[in-house]
Design an enzyme around this catalytic site. Sequence first.
Site, PDB file in Angstrom:
ATOM      1  CD  GLU A 106      71.762  73.425  22.316  1.00 55.44           C
ATOM      2  OE1 GLU A 106      72.923  73.512  21.887  1.00 55.44           O
ATOM      3  OE2 GLU A 106      71.007  74.409  22.400  1.00 55.44           O
ATOM      4  CB  CYS A 119      65.144  74.665  30.520  1.00 57.88           C
ATOM      5  SG  CYS A 119      64.362  75.232  28.993  1.00 57.88           S
ATOM      6  CB  CYS A 126      60.354  74.059  17.080  1.00 55.07           C
ATOM      7  SG  CYS A 126      58.709  74.577  17.638  1.00 55.07           S
ATOM      8  CB  CYS A 130      58.156  81.778  16.895  1.00 58.32           C
ATOM      9  SG  CYS A 130      56.676  80.895  17.455  1.00 58.32           S
ATOM     10  CB  CYS A 133      62.084  81.078  18.509  1.00 64.88           C
ATOM     11  SG  CYS A 133      62.587  79.549  19.309  1.00 64.88           S
ATOM     12  CB  CYS A 358      63.859  82.158  26.488  1.00 59.12           C
ATOM     13  SG  CYS A 358      63.419  81.836  28.178  1.00 59.12           S
TER      14      CYS A 358
HETATM   15  N1  SAH Z   1      57.173  75.964  21.987  1.00 57.23           N
HETATM   16  C1  SAH Z   1      57.012  76.370  23.363  1.00 57.23           C
HETATM   17  C2  SAH Z   1      58.335  76.393  24.117  1.00 57.23           C
HETATM   18  C3  SAH Z   1      59.261  77.406  23.546  1.00 57.23           C
HETATM   19  S1  SAH Z   1      60.592  78.091  24.479  1.00 57.23           S
HETATM   20  C4  SAH Z   1      56.404  77.756  23.391  1.00 57.23           C
HETATM   21  O1  SAH Z   1      56.410  78.430  22.377  1.00 57.23           O
HETATM   22  O2  SAH Z   1      55.915  78.167  24.439  1.00 57.23           O
HETATM   23  C5  SAH Z   1      59.893  78.976  25.790  1.00 57.23           C
HETATM   24  C6  SAH Z   1      59.661  80.472  25.594  1.00 57.23           C
HETATM   25  O3  SAH Z   1      60.783  81.189  25.063  1.00 57.23           O
HETATM   26  C7  SAH Z   1      58.498  80.741  24.651  1.00 57.23           C
HETATM   27  O4  SAH Z   1      57.653  81.667  25.254  1.00 57.23           O
HETATM   28  C8  SAH Z   1      59.189  81.335  23.468  1.00 57.23           C
HETATM   29  O5  SAH Z   1      58.335  82.131  22.693  1.00 57.23           O
HETATM   30  C9  SAH Z   1      60.276  82.134  24.120  1.00 57.23           C
HETATM   31  N2  SAH Z   1      61.330  82.561  23.183  1.00 57.23           N
HETATM   32  C10 SAH Z   1      61.640  82.016  22.001  1.00 57.23           C
HETATM   33  N3  SAH Z   1      62.652  82.690  21.415  1.00 57.23           N
HETATM   34  C11 SAH Z   1      62.977  83.683  22.255  1.00 57.23           C
HETATM   35  C12 SAH Z   1      63.975  84.719  22.218  1.00 57.23           C
HETATM   36  N4  SAH Z   1      64.809  84.806  21.192  1.00 57.23           N
HETATM   37  N5  SAH Z   1      64.029  85.571  23.244  1.00 57.23           N
HETATM   38  C13 SAH Z   1      63.191  85.452  24.303  1.00 57.23           C
HETATM   39  N6  SAH Z   1      62.251  84.484  24.406  1.00 57.23           N
HETATM   40  C14 SAH Z   1      62.142  83.619  23.392  1.00 57.23           C
END
Ligand code: SAH
Length: 369
Positions: A106, A119, A126, A130, A133, A358
């Site tokens: 996406e 974005c 991934c 985490c 996420c 995010c």
């Molecule tokens: N792998 C990269 C890009 C991830 S998406 C990274 O970790 O930086 C970008 C941001 O969104 C990251 O900071 C990630 O931790 C955050 N993110 C992931 N899940 C989220 C959620 N459920 N709510 C808010 N931010 C989130």
Amino acid sequence: MVRQLVFDEPRPARPPRHLADLDAAGRASAIAELGLPAYRAKQLAQQYYGRLIADPRQMTDLPAAVRERVAEAMFPTLLTAAADVACDAGQTRKTLWRATDGTTVESVLMRYPQRNTVCISSQAGCGMACPFCATGQGGLRRNLSTAEILEQVRAGAAALRDDFGSGQRLSNVVFMGMGEPLANYARVLAAVQRIIAPPPHGFGISARSVTVSTVGLVPAIRTLADERLGVTLALSLHAPDDELRDTLVPVNTRWKVGEALAAARYYAETTGRRVSVEYALIRGVNDQAWRADLLGKRLHRALGPLVHVNLIPLNPTPGSAWDASPKPVEREFVRRVRSQGVSCTVRDTRGREISAACGQLAAAGGPAT
Ligand code: SAH
């Protein structure tokens, strides 16, 4: 399953080669292979990066007789839009892309008064796991190719120019979609180089308006710093202490908070660019006053003025008990970080109701197995 074995096209293991995978030398040799004069290489790149055209059948400066051949050899359709959803009064739009092997990713386009941001995803799925996420829950499917990454940018830029009536320009690109960009380093690097190079070598987006976001793959942060591209680095910290960060960002068991901050400092010093620290505020998990103080202290010590904290109200994901912090807690957190001398703001959350915010990207589908 049997039906699929009988009727499905064989799925290529790797996406086919595309013009956007190639640098100038690669484009020159691809054109030579096709038996075309050398100047065609520059012409095709100008059409793609400058005019955002990815179908040679629309390239009127290309002789009709060779368009089909060029299309086949250099412009395979890598991503097909399988679904498009909009929200925020049409200012946010999420696209679900299907790749040639059925994999889905996406991207999200966000219009603001002063900027337009896409974005993009760097991987299908991934591997960083985490727990808050959505993308992290499904694991890694595969790396995207450079051209698959760039196609998301081109499509976003073309949509802004063509679909919104007023000839909008794409100004910002953030690697904050699916995937860990620094875990797909070489392809992401090539994509970044072509995002910032002026046409005919790239889309000509200002380096400072491109953000690469990482969980904190320390050696890759340092390597990226040494490329001196001038792009913005975002470090997804989410906790100032190792005990909590080990659980929120599992790669922390490999590279600790201190190491990630030292790498961020190296990035800031090498590039002169302020680093963004991402911190998803999770109710009762990482939003305590003492953690705000510790975050501010550690960032001030490691980075001084060369850091900005982006607080992201947690976007709840399916199956998770976690939620965003209450607004008063969020305000107090901001106040405490700032009182340590660290710049800090709360990110506006676009796309929540279409699962485009995010951490909510989790494309369904993919290759049936
Ligand atoms: N792998 C990269 C890009 C991830 S998406 C990274 O970790 O930086 C970008 C941001 O969104 C990251 O900071 C990630 O931790 C955050 N993110 C992931 N899940 C989220 C959620 N459920 N709510 C808010 N931010 C989130």
